[in-house]
Design a protein around this motif. Structure first.
Motif, PDB file in Angstrom:
ATOM      1  N   GLN A 106       0.842  -1.072  -0.033  1.00  0.00           N
ATOM      2  CA  GLN A 106       0.080   0.012  -0.140  1.00  0.00           C
ATOM      3  C   GLN A 106       0.888   1.224  -0.023  1.00  0.00           C
ATOM      4  O   GLN A 106       0.539   2.306  -0.751  1.00  0.00           O
ATOM      5  CB  GLN A 106      -0.758   0.051   1.168  1.00  0.00           C
TER       6      GLN A 106
ATOM      7  N   SER B   3       2.172   1.643  -3.376  1.00  0.00           N
ATOM      8  CA  SER B   3       1.347   2.192  -4.500  1.00  0.00           C
ATOM      9  C   SER B   3       1.208   3.744  -4.150  1.00  0.00           C
ATOM     10  O   SER B   3       1.082   4.397  -5.233  1.00  0.00           O
ATOM     11  CB  SER B   3       0.061   1.455  -4.140  1.00  0.00           C
ATOM     12  N   ARG B   4       1.183   4.030  -3.066  1.00  0.00           N
ATOM     13  CA  ARG B   4       1.122   5.316  -2.523  1.00  0.00           C
ATOM     14  C   ARG B   4       2.278   6.305  -3.282  1.00  0.00           C
ATOM     15  O   ARG B   4       1.956   7.215  -3.870  1.00  0.00           O
ATOM     16  CB  ARG B   4       1.024   5.817  -1.159  1.00  0.00           C
TER      17      ARG B   4
ATOM     18  N   ARG C 224       4.131   5.279  -5.714  1.00  0.00           N
ATOM     19  CA  ARG C 224       3.996   5.425  -7.165  1.00  0.00           C
ATOM     20  C   ARG C 224       2.990   6.429  -7.667  1.00  0.00           C
ATOM     21  O   ARG C 224       3.430   7.136  -8.620  1.00  0.00           O
ATOM     22  CB  ARG C 224       3.567   4.144  -7.768  1.00  0.00           C
ATOM     23  N   GLU C 225       1.889   6.585  -6.875  1.00  0.00           N
ATOM     24  CA  GLU C 225       1.087   7.333  -7.232  1.00  0.00           C
ATOM     25  C   GLU C 225       1.308   8.613  -7.492  1.00  0.00           C
ATOM     26  O   GLU C 225       1.143   9.779  -8.207  1.00  0.00           O
ATOM     27  CB  GLU C 225      -0.443   7.305  -6.567  1.00  0.00           C
TER      28      GLU C 225
ATOM     29  N   THR D  70       6.294   1.856 -13.243  1.00  0.00           N
ATOM     30  CA  THR D  70       5.934   0.447 -12.772  1.00  0.00           C
ATOM     31  C   THR D  70       6.713  -0.139 -11.902  1.00  0.00           C
ATOM     32  O   THR D  70       6.567  -0.727 -10.795  1.00  0.00           O
ATOM     33  CB  THR D  70       5.671  -0.527 -14.099  1.00  0.00           C
TER      34      THR D  70
ATOM     35  N   THR E  46       6.240  -0.295  -8.126  1.00  0.00           N
ATOM     36  CA  THR E  46       5.222  -1.390  -7.479  1.00  0.00           C
ATOM     37  C   THR E  46       5.299  -2.439  -7.688  1.00  0.00           C
ATOM     38  O   THR E  46       5.102  -3.690  -7.315  1.00  0.00           O
ATOM     39  CB  THR E  46       3.672  -0.994  -7.920  1.00  0.00           C
TER      40      THR E  46
END
Length: 234
Positions: free
Chosen positions: A90, A93-94, A96-97, A129, A132
């Motif tokens: 998680q 992912s944050r 990467r965002e 990419t 993640t």
């Protein structure tokens, strides 16, 4: 094998000079030549990887690589670095965002055509990419000053140089341990301090995904400068 118990570091500001003997065993020239040739060949094979397998990597290998990086020389031996090892999906992912948001702004005009032209042969874009896909991220922070538990502040010296050397040693240790890596520097990087809840004296320096190359991994067809292009003997 018995684990080594490491002594805890304490600030040495103002302490007297206390030298200790240093007598490493001298390597025979023949062995030194053999080792240097092997090391040169292995490091020649190191490549920056942007396509990672999601396969897990041995945790201790990554910890050992960070421990190697932490042996780097630093200004006044103040060791102004923190390595945050991130495995949580998680949080990755944050990161990467947030990173892709900044990268889109950069690729859409903030970088400028000259910088974009320099990046074009590498095939990079705003999609990250690797943040993640790789099973682990090492987020390196530089400590602009030492912050004591009582709020005391002491300046650190040659922070950029010290942390840069440590990152170089980290990349070497990861490669020599059989792992691939990438140095990612989204700009700006303030979101990393927030996402990882780092203290006020730390500033993000780089994000380093770590893992194995993906089965379909490709890298740019690059050529490194020859030795006589980077070395001058006098």
């Amino acid at each position: 094998m018995t684990a080594t118990i490491e002594e805890r570091w304490e600030p040495t500001h103002g302490a007297p000079y206390r030298p200790v003997p240093y007598r490493p065993e001298r390597m025979e020239p023949a062995e030194s030549l053999t080792r240097s040739a092997e090391l040169r060949d292995r490091m020649r094979q190191r490549r920056t990887v942007r396509r990672f397998s999601s396969d897990p990597v041995p945790d201790q290998v990554v910890r050992d690589a960070i421990a190697c990086a932490a042996t780097a020389p630093s200004g006044a031996h103040q060791q102004p670095w923190t390595f945050v090892l991130v495995r949580d999906p998680q949080i990755r992912s944050r990161i990467r965002e947030e990173a892709e948001r900044e990268e889109r702004t950069s690729y859409d005009g903030r970088l400028g055509e000259e910088w974009l032209a320099a990046l074009r042969p590498l095939g990079t874009d705003a999609v990250k990419t690797h943040l993640t896909d790789a099973p682990a991220l090492i987020v390196v922070f530089q400590q602009r000053y030492w912050l004591g538990e009582d709020g005391e502040k002491r300046k650190h010296y040659y922070v950029d140089e010290s942390v840069g050397i440590a990152v170089g040693m980290l990349l070497s240790a990861l490669h020599l341990s059989g792992l691939a890596a990438l140095v990612h520097t989204p700009s700006p990087m303030r979101f990393l301090s927030q996402a990882l809840e780092r203290p006020e004296n730390e500033k993000a320096f780089a994000v380093i995904p770590v893992g194995y190359p993906a089965e379909d991994c490709q890298v740019p067809d690059l050529r490194r400068k020859a030795l006589d292009q980077v070395m001058v003997e006098i």
